[in-house]
Design an enzyme around this catalytic site. Structure first.
Site, mmCIF file in Angstrom:
data_model
loop_
_atom_site.group_PDB
_atom_site.id
_atom_site.type_symbol
_atom_site.label_atom_id
_atom_site.label_comp_id
_atom_site.label_asym_id
_atom_site.label_seq_id
_atom_site.Cartn_x
_atom_site.Cartn_y
_atom_site.Cartn_z
ATOM 1 N N GLU A 241 -19.184 -10.877 -6.012
ATOM 2 C CA GLU A 241 -19.244 -11.394 -7.729
ATOM 3 C C GLU A 241 -19.624 -13.124 -6.978
ATOM 4 O O GLU A 241 -19.771 -13.300 -5.801
ATOM 5 C CB GLU A 241 -18.545 -11.913 -8.328
ATOM 6 C CG GLU A 241 -18.760 -13.132 -9.364
ATOM 7 C CD GLU A 241 -17.527 -12.488 -11.007
ATOM 8 O OE1 GLU A 241 -17.931 -13.992 -11.394
ATOM 9 O OE2 GLU A 241 -16.011 -11.598 -10.715
ATOM 10 N N ASP B 66 -20.950 -16.686 -8.887
ATOM 11 C CA ASP B 66 -21.000 -17.565 -10.248
ATOM 12 C C ASP B 66 -21.533 -18.991 -10.734
ATOM 13 O O ASP B 66 -21.529 -19.038 -9.407
ATOM 14 C CB ASP B 66 -19.151 -17.716 -10.193
ATOM 15 C CG ASP B 66 -18.096 -16.145 -11.172
ATOM 16 O OD1 ASP B 66 -19.117 -15.708 -11.172
ATOM 17 O OD2 ASP B 66 -16.973 -16.221 -10.916
ATOM 18 N N GLU C 99 -20.313 -20.893 -13.942
ATOM 19 C CA GLU C 99 -20.230 -20.961 -15.078
ATOM 20 C C GLU C 99 -19.916 -22.180 -15.973
ATOM 21 O O GLU C 99 -19.805 -23.249 -14.624
ATOM 22 C CB GLU C 99 -18.692 -20.847 -14.766
ATOM 23 C CG GLU C 99 -18.113 -19.453 -14.699
ATOM 24 C CD GLU C 99 -16.743 -18.733 -14.341
ATOM 25 O OE1 GLU C 99 -15.898 -19.869 -14.811
ATOM 26 O OE2 GLU C 99 -16.523 -17.625 -14.080
#
Length: 311
Positions: A127, A129, A131
């Site tokens: 993953e 990311d 955010e």
């Protein structure tokens, strides 16, 4: 001098020597008549990968709170007291450069999290990311980044932005190639995670990933460690998306679309930060980084992770 001519599906770049071509419309709206009849010296045709959300994205949850609008050119995600919403790309990718224009939740966004990331499937997932942690009106958003390999992350870096991300759309980019991962905002790199497998640091390179995004309530941790809760009187909260672009190797039936193309057609596969980009990265990390796991000695009392001490 180079001219840029757009057509509905691709664009052409051609130099001062050009081929006889006929187009009806320029980007500025003016009519373009016949180009010169000089011999063509430089002509590149690049398929435009700016996606149409109807064709390239599935809204996967939210019971109608995620909407594709404007003939596929705009996507909105909404959060209310009952549910958030999210979407994912139809395609899986094994390496690529992914761009998305996002306008984040405006006003009092405390407790909300807008995510934009790449993720593989399974219990030992990879993953990458972005955010965006909401905040009280007037306080800055926090951009949280992380990298997971085989289900293990713990590589967080956090930043403020040098602009208000709720006033307009801004471009958030993830470049992922076999040598490095680069997080960028409006073309400015904010983080680089290098492939240091030679020193025993895991790097995501074997699992194809989809693009995901979501808007959800995380007021148990997102704003000031959960001290500030979501103000539901301000709901619904909305994030907006435009210009999704995946210049990437599509993974299908166990095969990469890049296996049949030359490296020159996918320059991002070997892209690295040039001197100017390295200076911009240093500027961001000096002035806007607010957390770096690589300096958190209290968190890692037995020694920082290997990548933190690599040259």
């Amino acid at each position: 001098m180079y001219y840029h001519i757009w057509t509905p599906s691709f664009f052409l770049f051609y130099g001062s020597s050009c081929l006889q071509l006929r187009f009806t419309q320029c980007p500025d709206g003016n009519t373009l008549h016949e180009a010169s009849k000089q011999p063509l010296s430089t002509l590149f045709v690049i398929l435009a990968s700016a996606a149409n959300f109807n064709q390239d994205i599935d809204v996967t949850w939210g019971d109608g709170r995620g909407k594709i609008l404007e003939n596929g050119n705009l996507l909105t995600l909404t959060l209310d007291k009952f549910s958030g919403s999210g979407f994912q790309s139809k395609n899986q990718y094994l390496f690529g450069k992914i761009d998305m224009n996002i306008k984040l939740v405006a006003g009092n966004s405390a407790g909300t999290v807008t995510t934009y990331y790449l993720r593989s499937e399974g219990s030992t997932w990879d993953e990458i990311d972005f955010e965006f942690l909401g905040n009280l009106s007037g306080d800055p958003y926090i951009v949280h980044t992380n990298v997971y390999t085989q289900g293990k992350g713990d590589k967080e870096q956090q930043f403020y932005l040098w602009f208000d991300p709720t006033k307009d759309f801004h471009t958030y980019s993830l470049l992922w190639n076999p040598q490095r991962i680069i997080f960028s905002v409006d073309g400015t790199p904010i983080r680089e995670f290098k492939n240091l497998e030679s020193t025993g640091v895991a790097f995501p390179k074997n699992q194809p990933m989809r693009v995901y995004s979501s808007l959800w309530n995380a007021d148990d941790w997102a704003t000031r460690g959960g001290l500030v809760k979501t103000d539901w009187s301000k709901a619904p909260f909305t994030a907006a998306y435009r210009n999704y672009k995946a210049d990437a190797c599509v993974w299908s039936s166990g095969k990469s679309s890049c296996s049949s193309t030359s490296p020159s057609q996918n320059s991002w596969l070997s892209q690295e930060l040039d001197i100017t980009s390295q200076e911009r990265l240093k500027w961001v990390q000096k002035n806007y980084m607010i957390y770096n796991y690589c300096t958190d000695t209290k968190r890692f009392p037995r020694g920082l992770p290997k990548e933190c001490t690599a040259p």
